[in-house]
Design a protein around this motif. Structure first.
Motif, PDB file in Angstrom:
ATOM      1  N   ARG A 122      50.150  49.840  40.706  1.00  0.00           N
ATOM      2  CA  ARG A 122      50.906  49.236  39.599  1.00  0.00           C
ATOM      3  C   ARG A 122      50.832  47.708  39.657  1.00  0.00           C
ATOM      4  O   ARG A 122      50.594  47.048  38.650  1.00  0.00           O
ATOM      5  N   ARG A 123      51.010  47.138  40.851  1.00  0.00           N
ATOM      6  CA  ARG A 123      50.970  45.678  40.978  1.00  0.00           C
ATOM      7  C   ARG A 123      49.592  45.124  40.663  1.00  0.00           C
ATOM      8  O   ARG A 123      49.463  44.079  40.025  1.00  0.00           O
ATOM      9  N   ASN A 126      49.053  45.207  36.889  1.00  0.00           N
ATOM     10  CA  ASN A 126      49.840  44.157  36.228  1.00  0.00           C
ATOM     11  C   ASN A 126      49.279  42.773  36.509  1.00  0.00           C
ATOM     12  O   ASN A 126      49.151  41.957  35.600  1.00  0.00           O
ATOM     13  N   SER A 129      45.587  42.582  34.954  1.00  0.00           N
ATOM     14  CA  SER A 129      45.410  43.192  33.625  1.00  0.00           C
ATOM     15  C   SER A 129      44.274  44.220  33.641  1.00  0.00           C
ATOM     16  O   SER A 129      43.364  44.176  32.815  1.00  0.00           O
TER      17      SER A 129
END
Length: 184
Positions: A122-123, A126, A129
């Motif tokens: 997830r990191r 994020n 992108s």
């Protein structure tokens, strides 16, 4: 967090970007190996195009590493030596692929900032992108974090809050630098 405490941090990613700037030896090696198709109109390396090649092809990734890693090591060791000459007690080499590159010998101790796989994915998505597939390709190109945990001298669990991470770091610095207690 380390820099806030006045610790010199030498960032391998930053040094890698500087080592591949136009005119640098590693830049010339990359263009020679991968061709001008990986360049932006201004002649700089298009990191996204190069990444798309190397994160899906181990042979190409190894070829890139063979070009870039020696230049990055040289830059980092020069900065480390400068910090030592200034009398600094602690110098941190921030090397994301430390174990994969077998560079443990560059440091007296190794510290792994760990997170679980879901949080890591997830990191990364994020921060860069990336799609889930792109992020998974990058993660899968590296040694599994569970393996790195076994190799590290110390581990900071980064699944929690920033405050929890700071507390772990302070405790570790107190342990590794007892003469520095009370200065943090």
């Amino acid at each position: 967090m380390l820099m806030e405490k006045g610790v010199t941090v030498i960032d391998a990613d930053l040094e890698a970007r500087l080592a591949v700037e136009k005119g640098e030896e590693a830049y010339n090696g990359i263009v020679s190996r991968f061709g001008t198709g990986i360049l932006q109109p201004d002649g700089e390396i298009d990191r996204a195009k190069l990444g798309a090649i190397i994160f899906h092809n181990e042979e190409e990734r190894l070829a890139l590493n063979a070009i870039v890693h020696p230049a990055v090591r040289k830059r980092m060791l020069e900065k480390k030596e400068q910090a030592i000459q200034k009398g600094e007690q602690l110098v941190v080499l921030d090397i994301p692929l430390l174990f994969e590159s077998k560079l443990e010998h560059l440091a007296d101790k190794t510290l792994l900032v760990y997170t679980d796989g879901e949080t890591q994915l997830r990191r990364l998505m994020n921060r860069n992108s990336l799609s889930e597939k792109e992020a998974e390709a990058r993660i899968n190109s590296q040694m599994p974090l569970t393996e790195k945990v076994r190799l590290a001298d110390a581990v900071i669990n980064n699944n929690g809050t920033i405050e929890e991470t700071k507390e772990q770091l302070s405790g570790l610095l107190d342990l590794w630098l007892p003469e520095e207690k009370g200065k943090s």
